[in-house]
Design an enzyme around this catalytic site. Structure first.
Site, PDB file in Angstrom:
ATOM      1  N   THR A 147       0.900  -1.325   0.075  1.00 50.12           N
ATOM      2  CA  THR A 147      -0.210   0.143   0.090  1.00 50.12           C
ATOM      3  C   THR A 147       0.834   1.261  -0.128  1.00 50.12           C
ATOM      4  O   THR A 147       2.114   1.131   0.172  1.00 50.12           O
ATOM      5  CB  THR A 147      -0.801  -0.029   1.186  1.00 50.12           C
ATOM      6  OG1 THR A 147      -0.020   0.247   2.372  1.00 50.12           O
ATOM      7  CG2 THR A 147      -1.641  -1.282   1.636  1.00 50.12           C
ATOM      8  N   ASP A 148       0.315   2.408  -0.019  1.00 49.20           N
ATOM      9  CA  ASP A 148       1.098   3.596  -0.034  1.00 49.20           C
ATOM     10  C   ASP A 148       1.950   3.732   1.213  1.00 49.20           C
ATOM     11  O   ASP A 148       3.079   4.259   1.268  1.00 49.20           O
ATOM     12  CB  ASP A 148       0.321   4.681  -0.174  1.00 49.20           C
ATOM     13  CG  ASP A 148      -0.427   4.950  -1.901  1.00 49.20           C
ATOM     14  OD1 ASP A 148       0.284   4.160  -2.605  1.00 49.20           O
ATOM     15  OD2 ASP A 148      -1.225   5.365  -2.142  1.00 49.20           O
ATOM     16  N   CYS A 149       1.237   3.247   2.062  1.00 48.78           N
ATOM     17  CA  CYS A 149       2.019   3.443   3.494  1.00 48.78           C
ATOM     18  C   CYS A 149       2.610   2.060   3.949  1.00 48.78           C
ATOM     19  O   CYS A 149       3.561   2.450   4.824  1.00 48.78           O
ATOM     20  CB  CYS A 149       1.110   3.861   4.573  1.00 48.78           C
ATOM     21  SG  CYS A 149      -0.422   3.032   4.762  1.00 48.78           S
ATOM     22  N   TYR A 150       2.432   1.169   3.452  1.00 53.31           N
ATOM     23  CA  TYR A 150       3.114  -0.211   3.349  1.00 53.31           C
ATOM     24  C   TYR A 150       3.772  -0.703   2.336  1.00 53.31           C
ATOM     25  O   TYR A 150       2.709  -1.790   1.976  1.00 53.31           O
ATOM     26  CB  TYR A 150       2.282  -1.046   4.439  1.00 53.31           C
ATOM     27  CG  TYR A 150       2.072  -0.747   5.756  1.00 53.31           C
ATOM     28  CD1 TYR A 150       3.221  -0.625   6.795  1.00 53.31           C
ATOM     29  CD2 TYR A 150       0.517  -0.532   6.371  1.00 53.31           C
ATOM     30  CE1 TYR A 150       2.930  -0.170   8.135  1.00 53.31           C
ATOM     31  CE2 TYR A 150       0.503   0.158   7.605  1.00 53.31           C
ATOM     32  CZ  TYR A 150       1.653   0.115   8.711  1.00 53.31           C
ATOM     33  OH  TYR A 150       1.261   0.534   9.699  1.00 53.31           O
TER      34      TYR A 150
END
Lengths: 390, 135
Positions: A128-131
């Protein structure tokens, strides 16, 4: 005669408390009477060490760089839950390895962590964008983990079944290998040392009780799953078959492999021997009377596991003293008995807890909330329904 | 003289053949059946101790194999890893000859090797995998 929690804790704090194991207390009460034993002893310690399947640990790995939101997770090829936040997981003791089946499971991973061994963590995530990371393959030790705590939803069963098999083939069960035609009988309780048999109506054991969990100081967190206070009880108020249970929590980093041992039950699955010990304050003579009960006073029910249904036929009741003699009689046949719960380790736990109280001034905590009492909730079955029937 | 323990597996069709008779009559071997589970039409197992001359022993084993019996050398020793053992006592529940027992009072595990028939039931039952075989 009655003593308050505060008086007992003050005596523990000042090093004056008289502490005995449940076996020692039973012997004292039989020699000098329950009243005298109640007057002279402040705390009775209990202990049990049997396979307890509803056991597991919450772990937090910390974040890699770049970080990953772990979805599928394995530890030494044993799957753990990916259903929590990015690097949190719950590892269940009974989860078998994808490589070695029931010869190595979640309990073995926990024991390896306790022994200081590195455990291989493999995980995948969606990215994901954060992970952004989608895969990870690394090794961790218990020291590396941010948090690692046991949370066991059902431990320390108050009494348990005695298992026999009247069928004509060998059965592989959670109570061990049952030989056909009443070839043996297995049982799983610490009897007179068992925590919940020493306080049958949960007067002193409840949410918040400080206790011994796998060698670490821990707490009773909640009633255990399948807690059933409404089982048939004898003249002492003791249940004669599986009844109360507790959920416990404790820091895995303070636990010891001396009191947590992975198990493989042949033909059944993975489990974990968990050491549980609970200190019980001798508040009054009523409590002293149940603390004084011995294996000769405590009864279990023999069930026929040859009948593979939810309700198995009860064949008779036997005392723990009879079970420990190595032989019981069922339907006119002499049947050899064998335990699954370790009496020597249960004794060690009760003695260790006694040492904690006398040497380390381990004080007792009155329940913040009682466990469900006899007469309250029961134990519901799972009915098989169709969508149309709802 | 040789004395060896053999683990024999009989395919279903051989399960009723009197092999011990032939081992005595044709090969002058002394059989001692330690454990057997043989039923007509099913695969059978026998733990057999054979005593006799080395040449006769080898010929006897060759005879067994020619009859379709699977022959393996059985464990010659069985030992307990006390570091792994948690003294639960589950092995005592499956030990029919009473070689594994719990001491009265202490409940410590006692292993009387003289009573052991090497049936290996304890090896399978031990949840700690603390009972081991040596060949």
């Amino acid at each position: 005669m009655s003593k308050s929690w505060e008086e007992i804790n003050a005596r523990i704090a000042s090093g004056e408390a008289a502490v005995m194991t449940a076996e020692e207390f039973g012997a004292l009460a039989s020699a000098e009477g329950v009243s005298e034993a109640a007057r002279t002893v402040d705390v009775v310690t209990t202990g049990t060490f049997g396979p307890m399947c509803s056991t597991g640990a919450f772990l937090n790995f910390g974040h890699s760089d770049p970080p990953i939101k772990m979805g599928t997770i394995t530890l030494n090829d044993v799957p753990a839950s990916g259903g929590l936040a990015a690097v949190d997981t719950y590892l269940g003791a009974t989860e078998p390895s994808t490589m070695h089946g029931i010869e190595y499971g979640g309990a073995h991973v926990i024991e390896d962590l306790l022994r200081g061994r590195a455990v291989r963590v493999k995980a995948t995530g969606p990215g994901t964008d954060c992970y952004p990371r989608t895969e990870i393959d690394t090794y961790v030790t218990l020291d590396d983990l941010n948090q690692a705590y046991l949370f066991n939803p059902r431990n320390s069963y108050q009494n348990y079944a005695v298992a026999v098999n009247t069928g004509d083939r060998v059965l592989y069960t959670y109570l061990g290998t049952l030989l056909p035609r009443l070839g043996n009988a297995t049982y799983c309780s610490a009897g007179a040392l068992s925590p919940l048999l020493n306080d049958p109506t949960y007067r002193t054991i409840g949410v918040g009780t400080r206790c011994f969990v796998a060698g670490a100081p821990g707490y009773v967190a909640w009633e255990g799953t399948q807690h059933n206070p409404n089982q048939q009880r004898d003249e002492h108020g003791e249940p004669v078959s599986p009844a109360g249970t507790i959920a416990v929590i404790a820091d895995l980093k303070q636990a010891s492999p001396d009191y947590f041992s992975a198990a493989t039950l042949a033909g059944y699955g993975v489990s974990a021997f968990v050491g549980i010990g609970i200190p019980i304050p001798v508040l009054d003579e009523d409590l002293a009377a149940t603390l004084a009960l011995t294996d000769a006073d405590l009864t279990a029910t023999v069930f026929d596991y040859g009948v593979q249904r939810r309700s198995r036929p009860a064949l008779r009741q036997v005392t723990y003293a009879e079970l420990r003699s190595g032989e019981i009689e069922i339907e006119g046949k002499r049947v050899p008995t064998g335990p699954i719960s370790s009496l020597p380790v249960a004794r060690r736990i009760a003695s260790e807890l006694k040492r904690w109280i006398t040497e380390h001034r381990f004080t007792l905590a009155p329940p913040l909330q009682p466990l469900p009492q006899p007469g309250s909730q029961g134990f519901k079955p799972l009915e098989i329904r169709t969508e149309e029937a709802i | 003289m040789a004395r060896k323990r053999l683990d024999l597996t009989f395919p279903p069709r051989q399960a009723t053949k009197a092999i011990t008779y032939h081992l005595v009559k044709d090969f002058d071997l002394v059989p001692n059946i330690l454990r057997a589970q043989i039923q007509p039409g099913q695969e059978g197992r026998m733990l057999l101790e054979l005593t006799g001359g080395q040449a006769e022993f080898e010929a006897g084993v060759a005879f067994l194999r020619s009859e379709g019996v699977e022959v393996h050398e059985a464990a010659s020793d069985i030992c307990l890893d006390v570091e792994r053992c948690v003294v639960c006592g589950l092995c005592t529940a499956v030990c029919r000859p009473g070689a594994l027992t719990l001491a009265e009072g202490t409940a410590d595990l006692v292993f009387d090797k003289d009573k052991c028939v090497y049936c290996e039931a304890c090896v399978v039952a031990c949840p700690r995998r603390a009972v081991m075989l040596r060949f």
